[in-house]
Motif scaffolding. Sequence first.
Motif, mmCIF file in Angstrom:
data_model
loop_
_atom_site.group_PDB
_atom_site.id
_atom_site.type_symbol
_atom_site.label_atom_id
_atom_site.label_comp_id
_atom_site.label_asym_id
_atom_site.label_seq_id
_atom_site.Cartn_x
_atom_site.Cartn_y
_atom_site.Cartn_z
ATOM 1 N N GLY A 97 44.225 142.790 56.316
ATOM 2 C CA GLY A 97 44.875 142.424 57.561
ATOM 3 C C GLY A 97 44.335 141.126 58.136
ATOM 4 O O GLY A 97 45.102 140.248 58.560
ATOM 5 N N ASN A 98 43.001 140.979 58.164
ATOM 6 C CA ASN A 98 42.408 139.760 58.708
ATOM 7 C C ASN A 98 42.773 138.542 57.869
ATOM 8 O O ASN A 98 43.097 137.484 58.403
ATOM 9 N N ILE A 99 42.701 138.675 56.558
ATOM 10 C CA ILE A 99 42.999 137.514 55.713
ATOM 11 C C ILE A 99 44.476 137.159 55.814
ATOM 12 O O ILE A 99 44.860 135.982 55.743
ATOM 13 N N THR A 100 45.337 138.155 56.020
ATOM 14 C CA THR A 100 46.761 137.879 56.244
ATOM 15 C C THR A 100 46.945 137.065 57.520
ATOM 16 O O THR A 100 47.710 136.090 57.549
ATOM 17 N N ALA A 101 46.239 137.457 58.597
ATOM 18 C CA ALA A 101 46.308 136.699 59.848
ATOM 19 C C ALA A 101 45.857 135.263 59.630
ATOM 20 O O ALA A 101 46.463 134.319 60.169
ATOM 21 N N ARG B 136 40.500 126.588 55.311
ATOM 22 C CA ARG B 136 40.195 126.931 53.925
ATOM 23 C C ARG B 136 39.685 128.364 53.943
ATOM 24 O O ARG B 136 38.611 128.647 54.460
ATOM 25 N N LEU B 137 40.471 129.283 53.399
ATOM 26 C CA LEU B 137 40.195 130.707 53.547
ATOM 27 C C LEU B 137 39.563 131.283 52.290
ATOM 28 O O LEU B 137 39.997 130.993 51.169
ATOM 29 N N VAL B 138 38.546 132.121 52.500
ATOM 30 C CA VAL B 138 37.857 132.786 51.391
ATOM 31 C C VAL B 138 37.818 134.286 51.685
ATOM 32 O O VAL B 138 37.209 134.714 52.672
ATOM 33 N N PRO C 130 45.132 147.161 49.040
ATOM 34 C CA PRO C 130 45.123 146.266 50.204
ATOM 35 C C PRO C 130 46.550 145.967 50.650
ATOM 36 O O PRO C 130 47.131 144.929 50.343
ATOM 37 N N TYR C 131 47.111 146.892 51.417
ATOM 38 C CA TYR C 131 48.552 146.909 51.646
ATOM 39 C C TYR C 131 49.078 145.656 52.332
ATOM 40 O O TYR C 131 50.240 145.295 52.174
ATOM 41 N N ASN C 132 48.241 144.955 53.089
ATOM 42 C CA ASN C 132 48.723 143.746 53.752
ATOM 43 C C ASN C 132 48.978 142.591 52.792
ATOM 44 O O ASN C 132 49.605 141.597 53.184
ATOM 45 N N VAL D 224 46.177 128.770 48.412
ATOM 46 C CA VAL D 224 45.899 129.014 49.835
ATOM 47 C C VAL D 224 44.680 129.893 50.058
ATOM 48 O O VAL D 224 44.205 130.007 51.193
ATOM 49 N N LEU D 225 44.147 130.502 48.996
ATOM 50 C CA LEU D 225 43.072 131.480 49.168
ATOM 51 C C LEU D 225 42.078 131.413 48.017
ATOM 52 O O LEU D 225 42.472 131.360 46.849
#
Length: 476
Positions: A265-269, A281-283, A320-322, A364-365
């Motif tokens: 959920g957080n990484i989706t946000a 830059r997301l990890v 990880p459903y999100n 993106v990740l």
Amino acid sequence: MRYCSTRAGVQGRSFRDVLFSGYAADGGMFMPENLPSLSAETLRSWRRLSYRQLLCEVCELFIPEQEIPREQLEGLVSSALSSFSVPDAVRLVQLKDSLSILELFHGETLAFKDLAMSCTAHFLQYFLRRDRQRATILVGTSGDTGSSAIRSVLGLREVDIVVVFPRGRITKIQELQMTTSVAENVHVFAADGTSDDIDVPLRKLFADADLVQRHRLMSLNSVNWSRIMVQTAHFLFAYLQLTPSLPEGDTLPVLEVLVPTGGAGNITAGIIVKRMGVPLRLVAMVNANDIVHRTVQSGDFSMSSSVTQTLAPAIDIQDPYNMERVFWLLSGGDGLMVKSLMEEFQKTHKLSLPASLHQQLSEVLSSGSVSDDGILEAMRRCWQDNHYLICPHTAVAVWRHYQSPVRPGENRCCIATASPHKFQQAVQRAGLTLELPESLQVLDQLEMRCADLKCSDDWEETLRRHIESISSRRNS
């Protein structure tokens, strides 16, 4: 602002519609039909906003004025965050070796979920009281979600909440925070299985349109769009705090954010904020339950044969459903493709991402995986270097920071998802000590209430009957 399902079968829903939903009727998850864009000029104008003020700006992007007027929205957010233990609800801590930690755990249950949960519960209460209605909330939890959801609606006359947790797979404090929340509107179940096992009957219940309609059944898991919406503010706040110099023009500095990841959920946000124009830059950092890491690295979105119990239990997740929301975003909103992919995954628990989708995901990740030894190592070093204690989930992100130091001119933030006080066993295994606050010390002296879901039980039918009985009691 209207919302649609990630599986193409539902469109044109209002914020109120998706707030009162679990999964969409077609099995998908709700997302905005179009994401707003954030210009460099807008970001500069938000630089001096407090977290509370920024959260109002974010919510206004996704909640039309005709659904919740701005004045009421500000009041709801202010009330939702009023019980947090630091003045602005969140706190940014800057430590040695360019280690910046955004503390999101200053709510009642000492976990980041209190932020989105409190706001979502206030939005829910606003509509229920306005429309003179009731609702039943159904929540599965891997640790922190359950207690946070319970505290957000404890004692509300308009709401009943049913929470299911995996027995023996969460900490004692996490369990007690749920089982000691004794109120007429709280119903807690302990299931002999994993959090992923719990998700199976819950999905089936939310897929029953008649049940959902008759009992106004809804979710407060991060299935609920409102949770994701509020969590976008975390990333915006971190960006604006850690990049104080936003030069004129459209070229802005980049912030790297290390995110402990379970249900995603957080990484989706974070990805949503990035798609809105903020240079992040997301990890995604995981423990031994590494499905997100494998998906980013090789496109292998497949569950392992079992969930591994680790020192970071809230992210002991193999479904990880999100990530469904992420796939939808990266595919350009191709709901039919997402529907095909996710139905295959739900049927076989195995999926190889199409090459084009995997390429977009890896652009993106980034990701990493950490062992229990690595978690303990990060906890020890953070204490030795800073006399600052972190929880094992936060340590999943901090470990990456220590393994890959910040280069000159770069900015980085680690997301701190929970207080170390909730994870005494991990703290002790790291050779560290802490004194529990009184609110946690007294938990095992309080009255407890909990029902069992045994392996031999039909969990779906048991929960269905309980939901029916709640409605019968209400109407009697």
